[in-house]
Write a protein that holds these residues in place. Structure first.
Motif, short mmCIF file in Angstrom:
data_model
loop_
_atom_site.label_atom_id
_atom_site.label_comp_id
_atom_site.label_asym_id
_atom_site.label_seq_id
_atom_site.Cartn_x
_atom_site.Cartn_y
_atom_site.Cartn_z
N VAL A 24 30.86 50.68 62.09
CA VAL A 24 29.95 50.99 63.48
C VAL A 24 28.74 51.57 63.25
O VAL A 24 27.76 51.06 64.07
CB VAL A 24 31.07 51.66 64.33
N ALA A 25 28.76 52.38 62.30
CA ALA A 25 27.28 52.95 62.05
C ALA A 25 26.15 51.90 61.73
O ALA A 25 25.20 51.93 62.38
CB ALA A 25 27.47 54.08 60.98
N ALA A 26 26.63 51.17 60.67
CA ALA A 26 25.72 49.95 60.21
C ALA A 26 25.47 49.15 61.52
O ALA A 26 24.25 48.46 61.41
CB ALA A 26 26.48 49.09 59.14
N GLU A 27 26.42 48.46 62.19
CA GLU A 27 26.10 47.67 63.16
C GLU A 27 25.16 48.21 64.36
O GLU A 27 24.44 47.69 64.79
CB GLU A 27 27.54 47.17 63.81
N SER A 28 25.56 49.53 64.80
CA SER A 28 24.96 50.38 65.91
C SER A 28 23.22 50.43 65.20
O SER A 28 22.32 50.15 66.12
CB SER A 28 25.32 51.43 66.04
N ALA A 29 22.95 50.64 63.98
CA ALA A 29 21.86 50.81 63.49
C ALA A 29 21.04 49.64 63.51
O ALA A 29 19.92 49.52 63.57
CB ALA A 29 21.68 51.46 61.92
N ALA A 30 21.90 48.54 63.12
CA ALA A 30 21.16 47.11 63.02
C ALA A 30 20.51 46.80 64.47
O ALA A 30 19.54 46.47 64.62
CB ALA A 30 22.04 46.22 62.74
N VAL A 31 21.34 47.27 65.41
CA VAL A 31 21.00 46.91 66.77
C VAL A 31 19.72 47.67 67.27
O VAL A 31 18.73 47.17 67.87
CB VAL A 31 22.22 47.12 67.96
N ALA A 32 20.00 48.89 67.07
CA ALA A 32 18.86 49.95 67.23
C ALA A 32 17.59 49.65 66.58
O ALA A 32 16.42 49.52 67.41
CB ALA A 32 19.51 51.27 67.10
N GLU A 33 17.62 49.28 65.41
CA GLU A 33 16.52 48.86 64.70
C GLU A 33 15.73 47.51 65.47
O GLU A 33 14.57 47.61 65.79
CB GLU A 33 16.65 48.40 63.37
N PHE A 34 16.62 46.67 65.65
CA PHE A 34 15.87 45.32 66.25
C PHE A 34 15.43 45.66 67.71
O PHE A 34 14.51 45.22 68.00
CB PHE A 34 17.12 44.38 66.53
N MET A 35 16.06 46.30 68.58
CA MET A 35 15.65 46.77 69.94
C MET A 35 14.38 47.74 69.80
O MET A 35 13.53 47.51 70.66
CB MET A 35 16.51 47.54 70.64
N SER A 36 13.84 48.44 68.51
CA SER A 36 12.96 49.45 68.57
C SER A 36 11.52 48.54 68.62
O SER A 36 10.60 49.24 68.80
CB SER A 36 12.97 50.06 67.34
N LYS A 37 11.69 47.39 68.27
CA LYS A 37 10.50 46.39 68.28
C LYS A 37 10.19 45.68 69.53
O LYS A 37 9.02 45.30 69.47
CB LYS A 37 10.78 45.19 67.14
#
Length: 204
Positions: free
Chosen positions: A116-129
């Protein structure tokens, strides 16, 4: 009905049934950004039984973000200033929701789940752009907490935005390792970059 169709239907309904790791395919390559967004939609899933509305909001926003990013250049994405404001607020909301999961794990308020941590971080990284194209001319007024200094200090604001995105990328990389100590360090740095920008450019 195929698995893909069932998953799409659950997302649209706002169901709490998980659809993790299913990449939604439209049958032809339409660009890396869109494919990434479809993957993220598949990864987003509610963390509570009554989280259907939040999931529907997130999925709807990600579909819209993909369509906008493919259809037009950044300077012409929004017909009205209020559309830009809504877009950037939704992008930041989705980012925050996913970052908060990592923050809760780092603080010991939620059980650590490496997947869940890896998946959530991937979404957050994408959205940060995504939010930054929506800080255009005329979007300083309306339903927004953005300070006018954003447009007066655009170079500095961009530096803060770039810093946050860089820290978010480091967080995503740390989350892939599954090492909680590394994630805690990255969460702290990312949260600090967010606070620095908020203190300078967000109204209380």
């Amino acid at each position: 009905m195929t698995n893909r169709e069932r998953c799409q239907a659950r997302i649209v309904r706002g169901s709490d049934a998980p659809c993790s790791r299913l990449v939604v395919s439209l049958g032809r390559p339409v660009g890396q950004n869109f494919q990434t967004t479809m993957t993220l939609i598949a990864l987003v899933r509610p963390t509570q039984p009554n989280a259907g509305k939040a999931m529907k909001k997130i999925a709807s926003f990600l579909f819209a973000a993909a369509a906008v990013s493919l259809a037009t250049p950044a300077s012409a994405q929004f017909a009205k200033p209020e559309d830009a404001i809504k877009y950037r607020k939704n992008a930041l909301f989705v980012m925050q929701q996913n970052f908060a999961r990592l923050g809760a794990m780092a603080a010991g308020k939620a059980s650590f789940d490496a997947k869940v941590a890896a998946e959530s971080a991937a979404v957050a990284e994408f959205m940060s752009k995504l939010p930054w194209a929506a800080f255009g001319e005329g979007t300083d007024k309306g339903d927004t907490r953005a300070k006018p200094e954003i447009w007066k200090e655009s170079v500095k604001f961009k530096e803060y935005a770039d810093k946050m995105q860089s820290e978010m990328s480091k967080l995503a990389a740390a989350s892939k390792t599954g090492n909680l100590d590394d994630i805690k360090t990255a969460v702290s740095a990312t949260g600090g970059s967010c606070k620095t920008c908020h203190d300078a450019y967000r109204k209380d």
